[in-house]
Write a protein that holds these residues in place. Structure first.
Motif, short mmCIF file in Angstrom:
data_model
loop_
_atom_site.label_atom_id
_atom_site.label_comp_id
_atom_site.label_asym_id
_atom_site.label_seq_id
_atom_site.Cartn_x
_atom_site.Cartn_y
_atom_site.Cartn_z
N LEU A 32 8.79 -1.38 13.09
CA LEU A 32 8.46 -1.55 11.87
C LEU A 32 9.01 -0.18 10.94
O LEU A 32 9.28 -0.35 9.80
CB LEU A 32 6.84 -1.02 11.66
CG LEU A 32 5.82 -2.40 12.35
CD1 LEU A 32 4.35 -1.96 12.30
CD2 LEU A 32 6.36 -3.74 11.86
N VAL A 83 5.77 -4.96 7.29
CA VAL A 83 4.51 -4.81 7.31
C VAL A 83 3.90 -5.25 5.98
O VAL A 83 3.74 -4.58 4.75
CB VAL A 83 4.32 -3.12 7.01
CG1 VAL A 83 3.05 -2.53 7.20
CG2 VAL A 83 5.26 -2.57 8.19
N MET A 124 -1.29 -5.76 13.37
CA MET A 124 -0.79 -5.71 12.02
C MET A 124 -1.92 -5.73 10.99
O MET A 124 -2.16 -5.34 10.07
CB MET A 124 0.13 -7.26 11.97
CG MET A 124 0.68 -7.33 10.36
SD MET A 124 1.73 -5.79 9.82
CE MET A 124 2.83 -5.95 10.85
N ILE A 129 -3.27 -2.52 10.58
CA ILE A 129 -2.60 -1.77 9.66
C ILE A 129 -2.98 -2.23 8.34
O ILE A 129 -3.27 -1.20 7.12
CB ILE A 129 -1.18 -1.98 9.82
CG1 ILE A 129 -0.67 -1.32 11.24
CG2 ILE A 129 -0.35 -1.41 8.70
CD1 ILE A 129 0.51 -1.58 11.62
N PRO A 155 0.64 -0.86 2.69
CA PRO A 155 0.58 -0.72 4.14
C PRO A 155 1.91 0.00 4.73
O PRO A 155 1.65 0.59 5.76
CB PRO A 155 0.69 -2.33 4.53
CG PRO A 155 -0.04 -2.77 3.14
CD PRO A 155 0.42 -2.25 2.06
N ARG A 156 3.12 -0.30 4.05
CA ARG A 156 4.29 0.69 4.47
C ARG A 156 4.19 2.08 4.65
O ARG A 156 4.78 2.79 5.16
CB ARG A 156 5.50 0.20 3.63
CG ARG A 156 5.82 -1.27 3.89
CD ARG A 156 6.92 -1.76 2.84
NE ARG A 156 6.19 -1.82 1.41
CZ ARG A 156 6.99 -2.06 0.32
NH1 ARG A 156 8.05 -2.69 0.35
NH2 ARG A 156 6.40 -1.99 -0.81
N PHE A 214 1.34 2.81 8.05
CA PHE A 214 1.43 2.39 9.36
C PHE A 214 1.52 3.26 10.16
O PHE A 214 1.07 3.14 11.62
CB PHE A 214 2.25 1.03 9.35
CG PHE A 214 3.94 1.63 9.50
CD1 PHE A 214 4.49 1.93 10.64
CD2 PHE A 214 4.56 1.74 8.54
CE1 PHE A 214 5.82 2.21 10.76
CE2 PHE A 214 5.77 1.98 8.19
CZ PHE A 214 6.43 2.40 9.31
#
Length: 375
Positions: A174, A181, A215, A218, A229-230, A233
């Motif tokens: 990721l 993400v 996922m 997250i 979200p990026r 995570f």
């Protein structure tokens, strides 16, 4: 009691006094203001220097006292200990002097007249604009198209992430592909899980289900923190790898619940597909009158079913002749409308209704038997 003495001398404004006509009023007021500002700056500078000197003195005193305690333990360094004691006494005197100066500064501050800059301070500042935000909500068609485009572009990467096992591998992948993400990845993994369960690839479904919950956790973390979200995570992986028991239990519970939902959804999809297939097959075998030969065969009396089983036309004629005319006509019409029997298939004129009909019932009978065995 309330002390009102602070209100005795207030410099409310730099331009409140009347001046002589020959004096440049604007310049005078500007000089007054400048002088007041300079006084305040000088006072703040004096306060800062005093605070800095006092802090340095306290720091030195603490260091000397620490060293003195260490030396008192060792008898071989009495001379150095005596020297430190004198230094400590000197620093204590300096500390008292700094404290005295600080008290004098506070006293001086109290006697200073208040002015427009020190009389009040802003409690809070806030501007409100009554502007209705534009609606950026996507329609279902837009969401569907967005998902389709995303999957077509990243399907190999999505499958690779779904097959990963270790936490570190997932985090690194990721990190290298942060665009994964997102909500579209979670949706794709959910659909893939159901497809695998339908195909009876149960072990692979459970692996992809694990990555699906990763996922989803997250995304939930990002929602609670109100961030992209990026950007969070890594926090999920840090927390999950510390083996926090409560967090792990919540993760595992959600994983098991998700796998249960996948199995239920796959079961519903299979049942739906079977029904659609059966309906298509039923439509294919409908006779000229729109009746299903399997259903008609199962609705016939046992004596007529025996005629079909033995493929004996004479037996059928005998069974029809023994029946009530109305019932015989009804059953024969059902057979003809379902295509179970084809009248005059040999081109001969029947001497009685249905007597010379060509039997085409074998396939329908076999389908009926298979259907009963399956049920």
């Amino acid at each position: 009691m309330v002390d009102y003495s602070v209100w005795d001398h207030i410099e409310v404004s730099d331009d409140e006094d009347d001046t002589h006509p020959n004096i440049d009023t604007a310049s005078l007021f500007r000089w007054r203001h400048q002088a007041r500002v300079e006084r305040m700056e000088q006072f703040e500078k004096e306060r800062g220097e005093l605070q800095k000197g006092a802090n340095e003195c306290k720091k030195k005193l603490a260091e000397c006292q620490k060293k003195l305690k260490e030396l008192e333990v060792k008898d071989s360094v009495k001379a150095e200990a005596e020297k430190l004691k004198k230094e400590v006494e000197q620093l204590k005197k300096e500390e008292k002097n700094w404290q005295k100066k600080e008290d004098e500064l506070k006293k001086k501050e109290k006697t200073m007249p208040w002015n427009v800059d020190t009389l009040s301070k802003e409690g809070f500042s806030k501007s409100v604009f009554n502007v209705k935000p534009e609606s950026n909500e996507e329609t279902e068609e837009q969401k569907e198209q967005k998902h389709k485009t995303f999957v077509e572009k990243n399907v190999k990467q999505l499958k690779h992430f779904g097959m990963l096992h270790r936490w570190d591998d997932s985090q690194k992948y990721l990190s290298d592909n942060p665009h994964l993400v997102c909500e579209e990845t979670a949706n794709y993994l959910v659909i893939w899980c159901i497809d695998l369960e339908v195909e009876e690839k149960h072990a692979l479904m459970e692996q992809v289900a694990h990555q699906t919950i990763v996922m989803q956790f997250i995304l939930e973390l990002a929602k609670s923190l109100k961030v992209d979200p990026r950007a969070c995570f890594r926090q999920f992986f840090t927390k999950i790898k510390t083996a926090d028991q409560q967090y792990m239990d919540a993760f595992n519970d959600e994983l098991e619940a998700f796998k249960g939902r996948v199995r239920e959804r796959a079961k519903v999809r299979i049942e739906k597909a079977l029904k659609e297939y059966e309906e298509e097959e039923r439509k294919k075998r409908l006779g000229p009158g729109g009746l299903d030969p399997v259903e008609v065969y199962e609705s016939l009396p046992p004596e007529l079913q025996k005629c079909f089983d033995s493929k004996d036309i004479q037996m059928l004629q005998d069974a029809i002749s023994k029946m009530d005319t109305k019932d015989a006509r009804f059953y024969m019409k059902q057979c003809v409308d379902s295509g179970l029997w084809v009248p005059n298939a040999k081109g001969d004129a029947p001497d009685q209704e249905g007597a010379d009909a060509e039997p085409v019932y074998e396939e329908a009978k076999n389908e009926s038997t298979e259907q009963k065995a399956a049920s």
